[in-house]
Design a protein around this motif. Structure first.
Motif, PDB file in Angstrom:
ATOM      1  N   SER A  40       0.692  -1.177   0.102  1.00  0.00           N
ATOM      2  CA  SER A  40       0.050   0.115  -0.139  1.00  0.00           C
ATOM      3  C   SER A  40       0.772   1.320   0.005  1.00  0.00           C
ATOM      4  O   SER A  40       0.431   2.415   0.084  1.00  0.00           O
ATOM      5  CB  SER A  40      -1.052  -0.044   1.172  1.00  0.00           C
ATOM      6  OG  SER A  40      -0.197  -0.207   2.606  1.00  0.00           O
ATOM      7  N   VAL A  41       2.272   1.163   0.143  1.00  0.00           N
ATOM      8  CA  VAL A  41       2.925   2.285   0.246  1.00  0.00           C
ATOM      9  C   VAL A  41       4.134   2.348  -0.761  1.00  0.00           C
ATOM     10  O   VAL A  41       4.883   1.266  -1.284  1.00  0.00           O
ATOM     11  CB  VAL A  41       3.783   2.286   1.651  1.00  0.00           C
ATOM     12  CG1 VAL A  41       4.771   3.451   1.460  1.00  0.00           C
ATOM     13  CG2 VAL A  41       2.569   2.537   2.682  1.00  0.00           C
ATOM     14  N   ILE A  42       4.154   3.433  -1.632  1.00  0.00           N
ATOM     15  CA  ILE A  42       5.263   3.537  -2.671  1.00  0.00           C
ATOM     16  C   ILE A  42       6.666   3.963  -1.821  1.00  0.00           C
ATOM     17  O   ILE A  42       6.423   4.984  -1.167  1.00  0.00           O
ATOM     18  CB  ILE A  42       5.071   4.414  -3.618  1.00  0.00           C
ATOM     19  CG1 ILE A  42       3.611   4.022  -4.379  1.00  0.00           C
ATOM     20  CG2 ILE A  42       6.112   4.582  -4.792  1.00  0.00           C
ATOM     21  CD1 ILE A  42       3.688   2.740  -5.214  1.00  0.00           C
ATOM     22  N   GLY A  43       7.353   3.084  -1.818  1.00  0.00           N
ATOM     23  CA  GLY A  43       8.724   3.386  -1.182  1.00  0.00           C
ATOM     24  C   GLY A  43       9.715   4.539  -1.747  1.00  0.00           C
ATOM     25  O   GLY A  43       9.506   4.808  -2.904  1.00  0.00           O
ATOM     26  N   LEU A  44      10.548   5.202  -0.813  1.00  0.00           N
ATOM     27  CA  LEU A  44      11.634   5.977  -1.460  1.00  0.00           C
ATOM     28  C   LEU A  44      12.844   5.646  -0.786  1.00  0.00           C
ATOM     29  O   LEU A  44      13.039   4.961   0.506  1.00  0.00           O
ATOM     30  CB  LEU A  44      11.200   7.509  -0.584  1.00  0.00           C
ATOM     31  CG  LEU A  44      12.236   8.714  -1.017  1.00  0.00           C
ATOM     32  CD1 LEU A  44      11.778   8.865  -2.220  1.00  0.00           C
ATOM     33  CD2 LEU A  44      12.092   9.873  -0.106  1.00  0.00           C
ATOM     34  N   TYR A  45      13.796   5.506  -1.944  1.00  0.00           N
ATOM     35  CA  TYR A  45      15.102   4.793  -1.422  1.00  0.00           C
ATOM     36  C   TYR A  45      16.375   5.700  -1.983  1.00  0.00           C
ATOM     37  O   TYR A  45      16.279   6.528  -2.976  1.00  0.00           O
ATOM     38  CB  TYR A  45      15.259   3.443  -2.224  1.00  0.00           C
ATOM     39  CG  TYR A  45      14.266   2.506  -1.682  1.00  0.00           C
ATOM     40  CD1 TYR A  45      14.777   1.461  -0.697  1.00  0.00           C
ATOM     41  CD2 TYR A  45      12.914   2.355  -2.157  1.00  0.00           C
ATOM     42  CE1 TYR A  45      13.793   0.658  -0.391  1.00  0.00           C
ATOM     43  CE2 TYR A  45      12.230   1.340  -1.499  1.00  0.00           C
ATOM     44  CZ  TYR A  45      12.601   0.579  -0.711  1.00  0.00           C
ATOM     45  OH  TYR A  45      11.608  -0.308  -0.107  1.00  0.00           O
ATOM     46  N   ALA A  46      17.306   5.594  -1.044  1.00  0.00           N
ATOM     47  CA  ALA A  46      18.602   6.540  -1.321  1.00  0.00           C
ATOM     48  C   ALA A  46      19.701   5.412  -1.848  1.00  0.00           C
ATOM     49  O   ALA A  46      19.752   4.407  -1.230  1.00  0.00           O
ATOM     50  CB  ALA A  46      18.973   7.249  -0.201  1.00  0.00           C
ATOM     51  N   TYR A  47      20.411   5.923  -2.684  1.00  0.00           N
ATOM     52  CA  TYR A  47      21.523   4.959  -3.253  1.00  0.00           C
ATOM     53  C   TYR A  47      22.885   5.813  -3.274  1.00  0.00           C
ATOM     54  O   TYR A  47      22.913   6.865  -3.838  1.00  0.00           O
ATOM     55  CB  TYR A  47      21.238   4.575  -4.733  1.00  0.00           C
ATOM     56  CG  TYR A  47      19.872   3.856  -4.934  1.00  0.00           C
ATOM     57  CD1 TYR A  47      20.006   2.502  -4.721  1.00  0.00           C
ATOM     58  CD2 TYR A  47      18.797   4.594  -5.295  1.00  0.00           C
ATOM     59  CE1 TYR A  47      18.688   2.006  -5.102  1.00  0.00           C
ATOM     60  CE2 TYR A  47      17.518   4.033  -5.196  1.00  0.00           C
ATOM     61  CZ  TYR A  47      17.395   2.452  -5.270  1.00  0.00           C
ATOM     62  OH  TYR A  47      16.296   1.920  -5.377  1.00  0.00           O
TER      63      TYR A  47
END
Length: 604
Positions: free
Chosen positions: A64-71
């Motif tokens: 239910s949640v679109i994630g946010l990711y750092a690379y």
């Protein structure tokens, strides 16, 4: 297929940049293949830099949640230079990840499920720009202040504003899973061999718990090394550093993420210190020497005659816990508190002049020119309103104590209209659970003031105080379930235990709550608050009202209730008219200084 990601350079002078990733999503084959394409796009750059590509979840994706990711890139060579990335770290703080630090260039992308397929989604610069370049405080007024009030887009996407809340509950789930797995591993090991169980139990496991905060010193401390300090940051005046050199300031580079935000908070000191309705008795309690010492307050209380000098016989009144903290009920001022030995209003306030204290009777519409709400509760929005209603002289310092019952009343009157309406419809008392009780045990009867302000006949309150057993003073250990009739319309039950653990809110505390209140809560301070936050998260029909000492702590704690709770953070009009000492920073600090609301209800 094409998707956009945002590059955050470690160099603040380089603007945020959008990069396009073009990749084959498998649409020309029988079986489509999606997934996270960003690592494949960035891996060649990691190899060029002789580094390892590191993925960090700023907001973990779910169904239910679109994630946010750092690379980011972690160099294999220890000799490689490391450049702090303030903007990426500031974004992490906005997501509630306060200990996360980024160095070097950082790439930000989104990943989530669309039509049951895991895939990357577009990220725009405007989605993260305010958090990266302005402040982790995403409230509109704060962001507008960074732009000198010029009209602009000072909103952030809702998913980012709710990220701290989601991470908090996600962390709780991961911690519970890790603990369960650890217990299972230990259990299996016990079955196989008694010899290896000790090594398993000694391994560290992931945990989202926050350490319990204890004041170990009463002198200002350097923000970085925690040594004695006296030099304030020249930009914000909010933190101390130990010497004039830049060594600690440079090492504590993460302060740059907060520095300008904290400058705004420090600029609020004048407004927080404004109490125009009083005669001036509060002035010495708001001076600079109060920021790092209780001496001025102690002197004031001694001159007032409400606490004893060293050579005098100790006094027993409601002022005795105003100094020296609580320390789990064992501090100098707390250890003698006995909830079975209660004193009268006059003896509690210990003031000679009767005009200095409120009268022990219910208010009526004839008492003062005050408006009443639809439930018959007087609408009080300032100390002046209360002083006039209760016919108290402006020379009286009773506000120093009355901050506690007045803040509770303000929570009920200002945010409890729906709970009061529901309780009336069900023809039962309003149930209020007050969690985190400590020094309030010394002035139980002061809360009769809540009853005196309520309509005598039409509103009944069942108030339950929850006290952790390790917070009870020795003299009060026997009072694990003490019931009192404070006024004809307010009953109080004091219960010892941990909310949501040894005490079930729905079965052990006189019924499920309509409201939960925490005064000077500090939801990050103790792990036991997690159960309160979780209860409110899973019971959106229950209103939670909390106060905190300073704006930074209030913001972080309010964010655990989501975007709406974060936006609700405001100065409490019934904050204590006294600047409190704080030794790890120089932010304005007031008892019940800021108020915020979880699950605020509105009548339809």
């Amino acid at each position: 297929m094409m998707v956009h990601i945002v590059k955050i350079s470690w160099d603040d002078s380089v603007p945020l940049i959008v990069e396009e990733i073009i990749y084959d999503d498998g649409s020309n084959t029988t079986t489509q293949h999606f997934g996270d394409a960003i690592p494949f796009y960035l891996q060649p750059r990691a190899e060029e830099q002789n580094a390892v590509l590191v993925e960090t979840a700023l907001l973990r994706n779910s169904e239910s949640v679109i994630g946010l990711y750092a690379y980011s890139f972690s160099s294999i060579s220890q000799a490689a230079p490391s450049y702090p990335n303030v903007r990426a770290t500031r974004l992490a703080m906005a997501c509630g990840l306060h200990s996360q630090r980024f160095t070097g260039d950082v790439y930000i992308g989104r990943l989530g499920y669309v039509a049951n397929q895991l895939m990357n989604l577009d990220l725009c610069i405007r989605d993260v720009q305010n958090a990266c370049e302005c402040s982790p405080d995403l409230r509109r007024d704060t962001l507008a202040a960074f732009n000198n009030g010029v009209n602009g887009d000072f909103t952030s996407p809702e998913w980012l504003e709710n990220a701290a809340q989601m991470n908090y509950h996600d962390g709780a789930s991961l911690a519970a899973l890790a603990n369960a797995m650890t217990r299972a591993e230990i259990s299996d090991a016990d079955e196989e061999s008694d010899d290896v169980s000790s090594s398993c139990s000694g391994e560290s496991t992931p945990s989202s718990s926050m350490p319990e905060q204890k004041v170990l010193t009463k002198i200002p401390l350097c923000w970085h090394c925690r040594g004695p300090a006296s030099i304030l940051c020249p930009v914000c005046d909010a933190v101390y550093f130990c010497d004039a050199s830049r060594k600690c300031r440079d090492l504590a580079w993460s302060h740059q993420c907060l520095c300008n935000t904290w400058k705004l908070y420090v600029d609020h000191r004048d407004e927080l210190s404004s109490f125009p309705c009083f005669s001036g008795w509060q002035t010495p309690l708001l001076q600079k020497d109060c920021f790092t010492s209780e001496n001025a307050y102690e002197t004031y209380l001694k001159e007032l005659g409400v606490i004893a000098s060293q050579e005098d016989t100790p006094k027993q009144n409601w002022w005795t816990t105003e100094l020296h903290g609580w320390a789990g009920g064992a501090s100098t001022s707390a250890k003698d508190v006995d909830i079975f030995h209660r004193v009268s209003y006059a003896d509690g306030f210990a003031l000679d002049n009767i005009e200095m204290i409120p009268r022990e009777r219910h208010v009526t519409t004839n008492d003062a020119d005050v408006k009443f709400d639809e439930h018959g509760l007087p609408i009080l929005d300032s100390w002046q309103d209360w002083y006039q209603l209760r016919q108290i002289s402006p020379t009286s310092p009773v506000a120093l104590l009355a901050t506690f019952p007045l803040t509770l009343y303000y929570a009920i009157q200002h945010y409890g209209s729906v709970p009061v309406t529901v309780a009336k419809m069900l023809e039962r008392p309003l149930r209020v659970h007050v969690v985190g009780i400590e020094k309030e045990l010394n002035f139980v009867d002061l809360f009769r003031e809540v009853g005196y302000l309520l309509p005598k006949e039409s509103i009944q309150i069942e108030m339950t105080w929850i006290v952790r057993e390790d917070m009870l003073p020795q003299n009060s250990k026997g009072g694990k379930n003490l019931s009192l009739q404070l006024t004809p319309n307010v009953t109080l039950t004091i219960v010892a235990g941990t909310y949501g653990e040894s005490l079930d809110p729905d079965f052990d505390l006189n019924g499920s709550p309509d409201m939960i209140v925490g005064l000077n809560a500090g939801l990050y301070a103790y792990e036991s608050w997690r159960r309160v936050v979780t209860y409110l998260y899973t019971h959106p029909n229950v209103t939670g009202v909390f106060t905190d000492y300073n704006e930074h702590s209030g913001l972080n704690c309010a964010s655990l209730g989501g975007s709406k709770a974060r936006k609700s953070l405001s100065m409490n009009p019934f904050r204590q008219p006294r600047a409190m000492p704080v030794y790890c920073m120089n932010l304005p600090q007031f008892s019940n200084g800021f108020v915020y609301i979880f699950n605020e209800q509105e009548l339809e």
